[in-house]
Design a protein around this motif. Structure first.
Motif, mmCIF file in Angstrom:
data_model
loop_
_atom_site.group_PDB
_atom_site.id
_atom_site.type_symbol
_atom_site.label_atom_id
_atom_site.label_comp_id
_atom_site.label_asym_id
_atom_site.label_seq_id
_atom_site.Cartn_x
_atom_site.Cartn_y
_atom_site.Cartn_z
ATOM 1 N N ASN A 640 3.875 19.716 -6.331
ATOM 2 C CA ASN A 640 4.507 18.624 -5.589
ATOM 3 C C ASN A 640 4.042 17.273 -6.116
ATOM 4 O O ASN A 640 3.078 17.169 -6.887
ATOM 5 C CB ASN A 640 4.239 18.757 -4.087
ATOM 6 N N ALA A 641 4.697 16.217 -5.684
ATOM 7 C CA ALA A 641 4.488 14.891 -6.253
ATOM 8 C C ALA A 641 3.058 14.397 -6.091
ATOM 9 O O ALA A 641 2.496 13.771 -7.003
ATOM 10 C CB ALA A 641 5.465 13.901 -5.622
ATOM 11 N N LEU A 673 7.695 15.061 -9.190
ATOM 12 C CA LEU A 673 7.267 13.672 -9.121
ATOM 13 C C LEU A 673 8.281 12.720 -9.728
ATOM 14 O O LEU A 673 8.376 11.553 -9.320
ATOM 15 C CB LEU A 673 5.918 13.519 -9.832
ATOM 16 N N GLU A 678 11.275 10.885 -5.243
ATOM 17 C CA GLU A 678 9.830 10.737 -5.304
ATOM 18 C C GLU A 678 9.418 9.524 -6.135
ATOM 19 O O GLU A 678 8.390 8.898 -5.870
ATOM 20 C CB GLU A 678 9.185 12.000 -5.869
ATOM 21 N N LYS A 681 8.995 6.487 -4.106
ATOM 22 C CA LYS A 681 7.778 6.470 -3.291
ATOM 23 C C LYS A 681 6.527 6.181 -4.119
ATOM 24 O O LYS A 681 5.609 5.513 -3.652
ATOM 25 C CB LYS A 681 7.596 7.819 -2.596
ATOM 26 N N HIS A 682 6.478 6.673 -5.334
ATOM 27 C CA HIS A 682 5.231 6.663 -6.104
ATOM 28 C C HIS A 682 5.172 5.594 -7.194
ATOM 29 O O HIS A 682 4.070 5.233 -7.626
ATOM 30 C CB HIS A 682 5.008 8.034 -6.741
#
Length: 761
Positions: A640-641, A673, A678, A681-682
């Protein structure tokens, strides 16, 4: 060239030694001052973008001086090795040129061995290597005595001097255009060069993130030695010195075979001139990579193996040891060359057996040295990484200890390379019948085409001479030499037919130019011998040799004129390193802008590996294929991310450059990711310019990723589908990864019954 007269390898007279001691002291002091200047001036880094004419000229002069010093270091190291052997087993009766040739070969072998041992001890320090260089230079005392002008008969003097002049011009031109001036390919600037830098920075050759070069380049001790004592342009210096070594070996080889100085010089001019050709097809004989070095070392082993039959019986035991040392040096540098060595020595052993020569046992011994030397390298690789080698990759991967390998590189990265490339790439087995059509190109028989008319005339003249009752004296050295040339071509052909990687084999077979060019020169030598007693004929034939040399020399020189403005401007100090890289396509302009927004020393993961190349001493790009992302590649691609972000930060990968105008050549965009959801978000945007985006972890210093970014990002992913089915490759590996996570087991294997996914090869 070196003297032709026979000289026994014996101690120098005291008067000569005392006189040369002062010269040695000055030379060694100059060497130490030169290396200190490179270390503290750091010309590559400090003069890269901005420098004065004086600074650039000083850098060029320093690189020229280091080239001469490196040549002296190899010769001196070889002299120390020969002295050690001679002290225990006796001296050699060699001509001056032969002694220079074997000293350079032995010095190279000794340097490879010492650097290999030091590399695993992480002893690549400036002080220690400078001391070793100074020690090697104390062994060059005999060099001035050996370097004398070759002697010519009255009939061939003018032609011989013309050939000698052409040889000097060719060597100087190669130095100016391929050593001082530098160029390379995407391969060099995306992984070879990066591996060298990692080795220099870590002071050793233990595995690093440019992962597969541990198997390919860890034995390049001569390159590491030169880079630490000069600058990062040293690989070009090492290639030039080995190019020169190959010419010296060629002269020594044909001089003993034919006893003809003009023919020897002709062969050397032809060999030297060929390297003036631009890299051209498949980047043949480029100085940035290792093929020229490998070719010269193997050519030296061929010559040394032939010399076993030419020296007196009492000297062969010592010569066998010297030859074995050169073989070991080559095995350290490139273990795969063992196949060629074994086949060549096997053919020579068969020839020796037919001739009832005792040398058959020497050739068997050398076969064992080559075979065991290569096996030792493979065993070291396996003990450290769990993988013996990467070529042929499928063979060695089937024998790998994947669990040990996983502590360094993710096995799933290897599976991706296996899925993405053709099953026939880098495998053993009989080539397809159509590969026979490529044999002439592989053996470089195409280089004979410009000499078709001279070859025909030589054959006609020899036939006419025989028809009129003139006898050709084919000496035992000449006959055995011809057999050795046939042996090397047979070995090359046999090994080629057992592999399925044409491009790499073509580049590796640079050594084939030596026997091919020698055969032309031998024909000319036979014509000169056939008409030696006729009035004016020797002068005419010597003049014909000059014409043949011009045929070899002028076309490459003309082709090189396309690059004339570039290398002339740089070699006279008119342009900077950055300007050269920009002209040659190695300084991608958006990369400069991206690097200005990254902290010093921070690397960037780049999306493209198929088009633009970027090299700067202040910031470098990591790319798919070349870098492994450490052992956590599977976590980055399939977890996951949040887990992937933590793994990337652990690898100190914080910046990602996406060129939306080019295919995103990687499966990274299909990792959780890097999905658009995502990424919002990152990641944030650190910099952008004309569709090139630098992204990093979100912070108050970044801006949110825009709709335009995601639209461009999507276009980049879609264009990459023309190269390979990257989402399909990710999906397949995703399944293998989570199956393994649920039930850890070794080895991890691809389902042989699964449908083949479109790869890039």
């Amino acid at each position: 060239m070196a003297a032709d007269s026979s000289s026994t390898y014996a101690p120098l007279p005291p008067s000569f030694r005392y006189r040369s001691a002062y010269i040695h002291a000055v030379l060694i002091l100059g060497f130490l001052l030169l290396t200190l200047w490179f270390r503290y001036a750091a010309p590559y880094e400090n003069y890269f973008f901005i420098s004065t004419w004086e600074q650039r000229t000083l850098h060029l002069l320093a690189r020229t001086a280091f080239t001469l010093y490196f040549l002296g270091i190899l010769f001196g190291a070889g002299q120390w090795l020969l002295k050690g052997i001679a002290r225990n087993l006796g001296h050699f009766s060699l001509t001056g040129c032969e002694e220079v040739a074997i000293s350079l070969l032995a010095g190279s072998a000794l340097l490879h061995l010492v650097m290999f041992i030091m590399g695993f001890g992480q002893l690549y320090t400036f002080g220690l290597l400078a001391s070793l260089g100074a020690l090697a230079l104390t062994g060059i005392g005999r060099l001035p005595k050996l370097l004398q002008m070759p002697q010519f008969s009255n009939e061939t003097c003018c032609g011989g001097l013309a050939l000698a002049g052409l040889l000097v011009v060719a060597i100087v031109m190669v130095f100016l255009t391929k050593c001082l001036y530098f160029t390379g390919t995407g391969d060099y600037f995306t992984h070879y060069f990066h591996y060298y830098l990692r080795v220099v920075q870590s002071k050793g050759i233990w595995p690093n993130d440019v992962w597969y070069h541990f198997y390919i380049s860890k034995g390049a001790g001569d390159i590491f030695f030169a880079m630490i004592l000069s600058d990062v342009l040293a690989p070009f210096t090492v290639s030039f010195v080995m190019y020169f070594t190959g010419i010296v070996i060629t002269y020594a080889f044909i001089r003993r075979m034919t006893d003809s100085t003009p023919a020897s010089l002709l062969a050397c001019v032809m060999v030297a001139s060929i390297f003036l050709l631009p890299a051209g097809y498949l980047n043949w004989a480029e100085f940035s990579k290792q093929h020229t070095i490998t070719g010269a070392l193997f050519w030296g082993i061929v010559w040394a193996g032939w010399m076993l039959e030419q020296l007196p019986e009492e000297e062969r035991s010592a010569w066998r040891i010297v030859t074995a040392a050169t073989v070991i040096g080559l095995m350290i540098f490139r273990a795969q060359m063992a196949a060629l060595c074994v086949v060549y020595f096997a053919v020579m052993a068969i020839i020796a057996a037919f001739r009832r020569s005792s040398s058959v046992y020497s050739y068997i011994f050398l076969i064992l040295v080559a075979g065991l030397g290569a096996l030792d390298i493979l065993a070291i690789n396996y003990a450290i990484t769990g993988l013996a080698d990467v070529t042929p990759n499928r063979l060695f991967w089937g024998l790998a200890d994947q669990e040990k390998f996983s502590h360094w590189v993710s096995p799933f990265l290897w599976l991706l390379l296996e899925l993405g490339s053709s099953p026939d790439i880098s495998t053993l087995g009989a080539s397809h019948p159509s590969a026979l059509l490529s044999m002439a190109l592989i053996l470089r028989l195409d280089l004979l085409l410009p000499f078709a008319i001279p070859i025909f005339l030589c054959i006609v003249l020899i036939g006419v001479a025989i028809g009129y009752g003139r006898k050709l004296i084919l000496s035992p050295a000449l006959l055995h030499g011809l057999l050795s040339l046939v042996a090397i071509l047979l070995a090359a052909g046999a090994v080629f037919l057992c592999v399925k990687q044409f491009d790499s084999t073509f580049r590796l077979y640079v050594f084939c130019i030596y026997p091919i060019m020698m055969l032309v020169a031998i024909l000319a030598a036979l014509v000169l011998q056939a008409y030696s007693g006729k009035p004016y004929w020797p002068k005419i034939i010597a003049g014909g040799m000059v014409i043949i040399a011009l045929i070899a020399f002028l076309p490459p020189l003309h082709q090189n004129r396309k690059h004339k403005k570039r290398w002339e401007a740089f070699d006279r100090g008119a342009t900077t390193i950055a300007e050269v890289f920009s002209t040659e396509g190695f300084l991608w302009q958006p990369g400069i802008g991206a690097c200005e927004h990254v902290p010093p020393g921070e690397n960037i993961w780049s999306s493209q590996v198929t088009n633009e190349i970027f090299e700067s001493p202040y910031c470098r790009f990591e790319t798919f294929f070349s870098y492994s992302m450490g052992p956590d590649w599977g976590r980055i691609l399939f977890e996951n991310a949040d887990v992937a972000e933590a793994a990337l930060k652990q690898q100190k990968l914080d910046y990602f450059l996406i060129d939306a105008s080019q295919p995103f050549f990687d499966i990274l965009p299909y990792a959780p990711l890097f999905t658009p959801k995502e990424m919002k978000k990152h990641f944030g945007l650190a910099w952008s310019q004309n569709g090139v985006y630098l992204i990093t972890w979100r912070s108050d210093k970044t801006t949110p990723l825009s709709r335009k970014f995601f639209a461009d990002y999507d276009k980049s992913l879609k264009s990459a589908l023309n190269w390979a089915d990257f989402p399909g490759l990710h999906h397949a590996l995703y399944g293998y990864y989570w199956d393994w996570k649920r039930n850890p087991h070794w080895p991890i294997e691809i389902d042989p019954n699964a449908p083949r996914i479109k790869g890039w090869q």
